[in-house]
Design a protein around this motif. Structure first.
Motif, PDB file in Angstrom:
ATOM      1  N   LEU A   1       0.829  -1.209   0.000  1.00  0.00           N
ATOM      2  CA  LEU A   1       0.000   0.000   0.000  1.00  0.00           C
ATOM      3  C   LEU A   1       0.862   1.257   0.000  1.00  0.00           C
ATOM      4  N   LEU A   2       1.933   1.250   0.778  1.00  0.00           N
ATOM      5  CA  LEU A   2       2.799   2.432   0.834  1.00  0.00           C
ATOM      6  C   LEU A   2       3.487   2.661  -0.508  1.00  0.00           C
ATOM      7  N   LYS A   3       3.970   1.579  -1.101  1.00  0.00           N
ATOM      8  CA  LYS A   3       4.657   1.707  -2.389  1.00  0.00           C
ATOM      9  C   LYS A   3       3.714   2.242  -3.472  1.00  0.00           C
ATOM     10  N   HIS A   4       2.516   1.686  -3.509  1.00  0.00           N
ATOM     11  CA  HIS A   4       1.607   2.087  -4.580  1.00  0.00           C
ATOM     12  C   HIS A   4       0.993   3.465  -4.348  1.00  0.00           C
ATOM     13  N   ALA A   5       0.829   3.847  -3.097  1.00  0.00           N
ATOM     14  CA  ALA A   5       0.388   5.214  -2.826  1.00  0.00           C
ATOM     15  C   ALA A   5       1.444   6.192  -3.339  1.00  0.00           C
ATOM     16  N   GLN A   6       2.708   5.838  -3.116  1.00  0.00           N
ATOM     17  CA  GLN A   6       3.808   6.662  -3.594  1.00  0.00           C
ATOM     18  C   GLN A   6       3.819   6.749  -5.113  1.00  0.00           C
ATOM     19  N   LEU A   7       3.598   5.615  -5.774  1.00  0.00           N
ATOM     20  CA  LEU A   7       3.571   5.598  -7.226  1.00  0.00           C
ATOM     21  C   LEU A   7       2.461   6.489  -7.762  1.00  0.00           C
ATOM     22  N   ARG A   8       1.275   6.395  -7.177  1.00  0.00           N
ATOM     23  CA  ARG A   8       0.151   7.212  -7.648  1.00  0.00           C
ATOM     24  C   ARG A   8       0.434   8.690  -7.420  1.00  0.00           C
ATOM     25  N   LEU A   9       1.010   9.002  -6.271  1.00  0.00           N
ATOM     26  CA  LEU A   9       1.338  10.402  -5.990  1.00  0.00           C
ATOM     27  C   LEU A   9       2.337  10.941  -7.023  1.00  0.00           C
ATOM     28  N   ALA A  10       3.339  10.132  -7.329  1.00  0.00           N
ATOM     29  CA  ALA A  10       4.345  10.561  -8.307  1.00  0.00           C
ATOM     30  C   ALA A  10       3.705  10.785  -9.680  1.00  0.00           C
TER      31      ALA A  10
ATOM     32  N   TYR B   1       7.194  12.495   1.479  1.00  0.00           N
ATOM     33  CA  TYR B   1       8.159  12.238   2.554  1.00  0.00           C
ATOM     34  C   TYR B   1       7.614  11.194   3.524  1.00  0.00           C
ATOM     35  N   LEU B   2       6.375  11.364   3.940  1.00  0.00           N
ATOM     36  CA  LEU B   2       5.784  10.467   4.936  1.00  0.00           C
ATOM     37  C   LEU B   2       5.688   9.036   4.417  1.00  0.00           C
ATOM     38  N   LEU B   3       5.280   8.899   3.161  1.00  0.00           N
ATOM     39  CA  LEU B   3       5.143   7.557   2.590  1.00  0.00           C
ATOM     40  C   LEU B   3       6.502   6.874   2.477  1.00  0.00           C
ATOM     41  N   LYS B   4       7.491   7.636   2.010  1.00  0.00           N
ATOM     42  CA  LYS B   4       8.826   7.061   1.857  1.00  0.00           C
ATOM     43  C   LYS B   4       9.396   6.609   3.202  1.00  0.00           C
ATOM     44  N   HIS B   5       9.248   7.459   4.207  1.00  0.00           N
ATOM     45  CA  HIS B   5       9.861   7.133   5.492  1.00  0.00           C
ATOM     46  C   HIS B   5       9.076   6.065   6.239  1.00  0.00           C
ATOM     47  N   ALA B   6       7.775   5.995   6.039  1.00  0.00           N
ATOM     48  CA  ALA B   6       7.010   4.893   6.624  1.00  0.00           C
ATOM     49  C   ALA B   6       7.509   3.572   6.035  1.00  0.00           C
TER      50      ALA B   6
END
Lengths: 142, 142
Positions: free
Chosen positions: A14-23, B13-18
């Motif tokens: 979930l964290l990885k894919h949230a990051q991908l969508r944000l990017a 930042y939050l997603l990466k560090h989590a």
DNA sequence: TATTGTTATACTCTATAACTATA
DNA sequence: TATAGTTATAGAGTATAACAATA
């Protein structure tokens, strides 16, 4: 039937894919400014509060000091930041924004705000704020 | 005073560090199993539900099919998965877990549960579940 | 001696292009 | 012609080791 640890329920996923969508949402907004999200994160870091040395900045972002050298090089090449010898410790380089760097930082923060809003648009304001607060607590370990 | 978009309030930042904190907690638990978190994610993916081809698996994880080849190679070298020609389409390889792969997957899920609990321990059960649900909605775009 | 910045280097992760076998 | 898997290769991103300047 799938287990309750199906891959899409794992926090790592979930964290990885949230990051991908944000990017995906943010990079197109950053592109016209001529900077990447990573470069903008540095402008935000060095543009906020008292001037930091490269190493202090690296510690805050959790990156290596040698990586910071290359990132500051990129921003310096674009005339967005300057390195200044720290008064009182000639080993340190304080990184400060140029007028252009400050302009890009401000425009970038607008873009960030927009991208984050779009990412969280399904949540509603309260849930969005709760998500941010929860992540903050998780990251700071408080 | 810092802006409300200070670098540590940014979602990126939050997603990466989590993610970084989760990896710090989980990897030591995975190490005795002889696999990385990424390899375990594949075991979870292919161990759950009807058998998937490499390409179907890659699509679910959001990675390239060429990357999937290398990852499946690693797991096959460790005798944790097998490639089987798909009945009905001899181009496709269904990836299935060996008995040992299934054992590692089960142990890995315990480890994942532990690491996630420790990451979220400050939140309490309700907030932890809300965080997971919010991320799920963000990622699925619902 | 220790620390900051730097350079050279290597390693990991990932994607693109081109090939093969099958459809 | 198109698709699944594969290989070779190249590009990010990042870290480790060694060095110069300064403390």
């Amino acid at each position: 039937m799938s287990s309750d640890l199906a891959v899409t329920r794992r926090l790592g996923y979930l964290l990885k894919h949230a990051q991908l969508r944000l990017a995906e949402l943010a990079e197109p907004l950053y592109a016209p400014l001529g900077v990447t999200g990573r470069q903008l994160a540095l402008l935000t870091l060095f543009g906020d509060g008292p001037a930091l040395s490269q190493q202090e900045g690296a510690a805050r972002l959790g990156i290596d000091r040698t990586t910071m050298v290359a990132l500051v090089d990129e921003l310096e090449d674009k005339d967005l930041v300057r390195r200044e010898v720290a008064p009182g410790d000639r080993r340190k380089r304080l990184v400060t924004l140029t007028a252009e760097g400050e302009r890009v930082r401000a425009a970038g923060e607008d873009a960030t705000r927009q991208a984050e809003s779009r990412l969280l648009e399904r949540l509603g304001e309260d849930d969005a704020e709760r998500l941010r607060a929860a992540l903050h607590r998780v990251v700071r370990g408080e």
